[in-house]
Design a protein around this motif. Structure first.
Motif, PDB file in Angstrom:
ATOM      1  N   ASP A  20      14.872   8.952  -6.118  1.00 59.14           N
ATOM      2  CA  ASP A  20      15.926   9.907  -6.444  1.00 59.14           C
ATOM      3  C   ASP A  20      17.090   9.244  -7.180  1.00 59.14           C
ATOM      4  O   ASP A  20      17.910   9.918  -7.782  1.00 59.14           O
ATOM      5  N   ASP A  21      17.157   7.918  -7.101  1.00 61.62           N
ATOM      6  CA  ASP A  21      18.197   7.216  -7.854  1.00 61.62           C
ATOM      7  C   ASP A  21      17.589   6.725  -9.175  1.00 61.62           C
ATOM      8  O   ASP A  21      16.663   7.318  -9.699  1.00 61.62           O
ATOM      9  N   TYR A  22      18.084   5.636  -9.710  1.00 63.45           N
ATOM     10  CA  TYR A  22      17.597   5.130 -10.991  1.00 63.45           C
ATOM     11  C   TYR A  22      16.608   3.976 -10.815  1.00 63.45           C
ATOM     12  O   TYR A  22      16.507   3.094 -11.655  1.00 63.45           O
ATOM     13  N   SER A  23      15.867   3.948  -9.730  1.00 61.85           N
ATOM     14  CA  SER A  23      14.875   2.910  -9.515  1.00 61.85           C
ATOM     15  C   SER A  23      13.490   3.531  -9.357  1.00 61.85           C
ATOM     16  O   SER A  23      13.346   4.746  -9.232  1.00 61.85           O
ATOM     17  N   TYR A  24      12.479   2.684  -9.347  1.00 58.79           N
ATOM     18  CA  TYR A  24      11.103   3.175  -9.260  1.00 58.79           C
ATOM     19  C   TYR A  24      10.184   2.053  -8.804  1.00 58.79           C
ATOM     20  O   TYR A  24      10.542   0.869  -8.835  1.00 58.79           O
ATOM     21  N   SER A  25       8.998   2.422  -8.374  1.00 62.81           N
ATOM     22  CA  SER A  25       7.960   1.453  -8.058  1.00 62.81           C
ATOM     23  C   SER A  25       6.817   1.614  -9.057  1.00 62.81           C
ATOM     24  O   SER A  25       6.698   2.652  -9.717  1.00 62.81           O
ATOM     25  N   THR A  31       0.837  -1.206   0.000  1.00 67.75           N
ATOM     26  CA  THR A  31       0.000   0.000   0.000  1.00 67.75           C
ATOM     27  C   THR A  31       0.870   1.254   0.000  1.00 67.75           C
ATOM     28  O   THR A  31       0.368   2.359  -0.176  1.00 67.75           O
ATOM     29  N   GLU A  32       2.173   1.091   0.207  1.00 72.04           N
ATOM     30  CA  GLU A  32       3.119   2.198   0.186  1.00 72.04           C
ATOM     31  C   GLU A  32       3.946   2.151  -1.096  1.00 72.04           C
ATOM     32  O   GLU A  32       4.292   1.078  -1.585  1.00 72.04           O
ATOM     33  N   LYS A  33       4.283   3.317  -1.618  1.00 74.01           N
ATOM     34  CA  LYS A  33       5.022   3.372  -2.880  1.00 74.01           C
ATOM     35  C   LYS A  33       6.529   3.342  -2.692  1.00 74.01           C
ATOM     36  O   LYS A  33       7.276   3.113  -3.656  1.00 74.01           O
ATOM     37  N   THR A  34       7.006   3.593  -1.469  1.00 73.68           N
ATOM     38  CA  THR A  34       8.451   3.704  -1.253  1.00 73.68           C
ATOM     39  C   THR A  34       9.060   2.534  -0.482  1.00 73.68           C
ATOM     40  O   THR A  34      10.276   2.427  -0.397  1.00 73.68           O
ATOM     41  N   TYR A  35       8.250   1.679   0.084  1.00 72.79           N
ATOM     42  CA  TYR A  35       8.799   0.506   0.756  1.00 72.79           C
ATOM     43  C   TYR A  35       7.740  -0.587   0.810  1.00 72.79           C
ATOM     44  O   TYR A  35       6.540  -0.327   0.735  1.00 72.79           O
ATOM     45  N   ASN A  36       8.188  -1.811   0.940  1.00 70.06           N
ATOM     46  CA  ASN A  36       7.270  -2.947   0.965  1.00 70.06           C
ATOM     47  C   ASN A  36       6.690  -3.167   2.353  1.00 70.06           C
ATOM     48  O   ASN A  36       7.414  -3.426   3.309  1.00 70.06           O
TER      49      ASN A  36
END
Length: 278
Positions: A247-252, A220-225
């Motif tokens: 902010d790096d080269y990753s995304y959800s 339910t969170e976009k930045t952590y599982n």
């Protein structure tokens, strides 16, 4: 009578000459001023372009790019030599190939866009400006980030849009080898010679459906599982709605199943052998 006719003829010729000079002056002034663009212009190998004001002084400059992108340079990298007004101002090298494009949001504001291409269809792109007879890089992160590549599709006075594409290499190995992922729209604002991504939320460029490769819990969170989102099962049809760029080269990714259940996929493990979608 002859004197009067001679004076009339002389006046007519003088007027004609004045009109000609005015006309040529107008054409010359237009030719020397730069022009804007609504999309990126690819600078072809060894061709001189004379319609763009690179330094904002109100006069168009001459720009030419010589590529060694089609064959590997002596350093083993692609190379692009940039000549402005007859002098080499910078040599760009990197990747297997380098290509240079140009965008002009206004007649007096021009950016060069250098794209570095790598194996597997992966590419980065950076913006440069011409100032004080030097070609200077203005952004430290690729305008395609956090995705694998893309292209500039629209340029306005204060913004430009990138259509960024994804490949099987994104986020470790989030897509199966047979299926590249969706494309996303990245909007940038232009303030002076500074650019900024308008939002970290990036919508898909068009409706994109695929299937799940394995069972997994969403978040339910976009930045952590937190694994509190709906469970997705193997071979289930889903729609990819949007991405959230870190902010790096990753995304959800935010996805939705056929029943309207939504959750975020965060590939923290970078599991190259077990992708999420196909």
């Amino acid at each position: 009578m002859k004197t009067k006719l001679s004076k009339t003829l002389s006046l007519f010729l003088a007027l004609l000459m004045l009109m000609s000079i005015s006309s040529f002056s107008s054409v010359d002034a237009y030719a020397k001023s730069g022009k804007s663009t609504t999309k990126a212009v690819y600078l072809k190998n060894n061709k001189t372009y004379t319609s763009y004001d690179l330094n904002g002084d109100g006069k168009a400059d001459k720009i030419k790019v010589k590529y060694s992108s089609y064959v590997y340079s002596s350093s083993g990298l692609g190379e692009a030599k940039i000549y402005i007004n007859g002098k080499r101002r910078r040599t760009l090298s990197g990747g297997a190939a380098v290509s240079v494009r140009l965008i002009a949001p206004t007649k007096k504001k021009v950016f060069l866009v250098a794209e570095y291409q790598y194996k597997g269809g992966v590419a980065d792109a950076y913006l440069y400006r011409y100032k004080n007879k030097k070609v200077k890089k203005i952004n430290s992160r690729s305008i395609y980030a956090p995705f694998s590549g893309g292209k500039i599709t629209k340029v306005t006075k204060n913004s430009f849009t990138v259509k960024a594409y994804t490949t099987k290499y994104d986020n470790g190995y989030i897509y199966d080898a047979a299926q590249n992922g969706p494309s996303f729209r990245i909007n940038f604002s232009i303030n002076g010679y500074k650019i900024k991504r308008k939002s970290k939320y990036l919508k898909t460029y068009s409706y994109f459906q695929c299937s799940t490769f394995k069972d997994f819990w969403t978040s339910t969170e976009k930045t952590y599982n937190n694994y509190n989102g709906p469970n997705m099962y193997a071979d289930e049809g889903i729609t990819i709605i949007q991405a959230y760029a870190y902010d790096d080269y990753s995304y959800s990714l935010q996805i939705e199943d056929d029943y309207g259940n939504k959750g975020w996929v965060i590939d923290e493990e970078n599991d190259w052998d077990n992708p999420y979608f196909y």
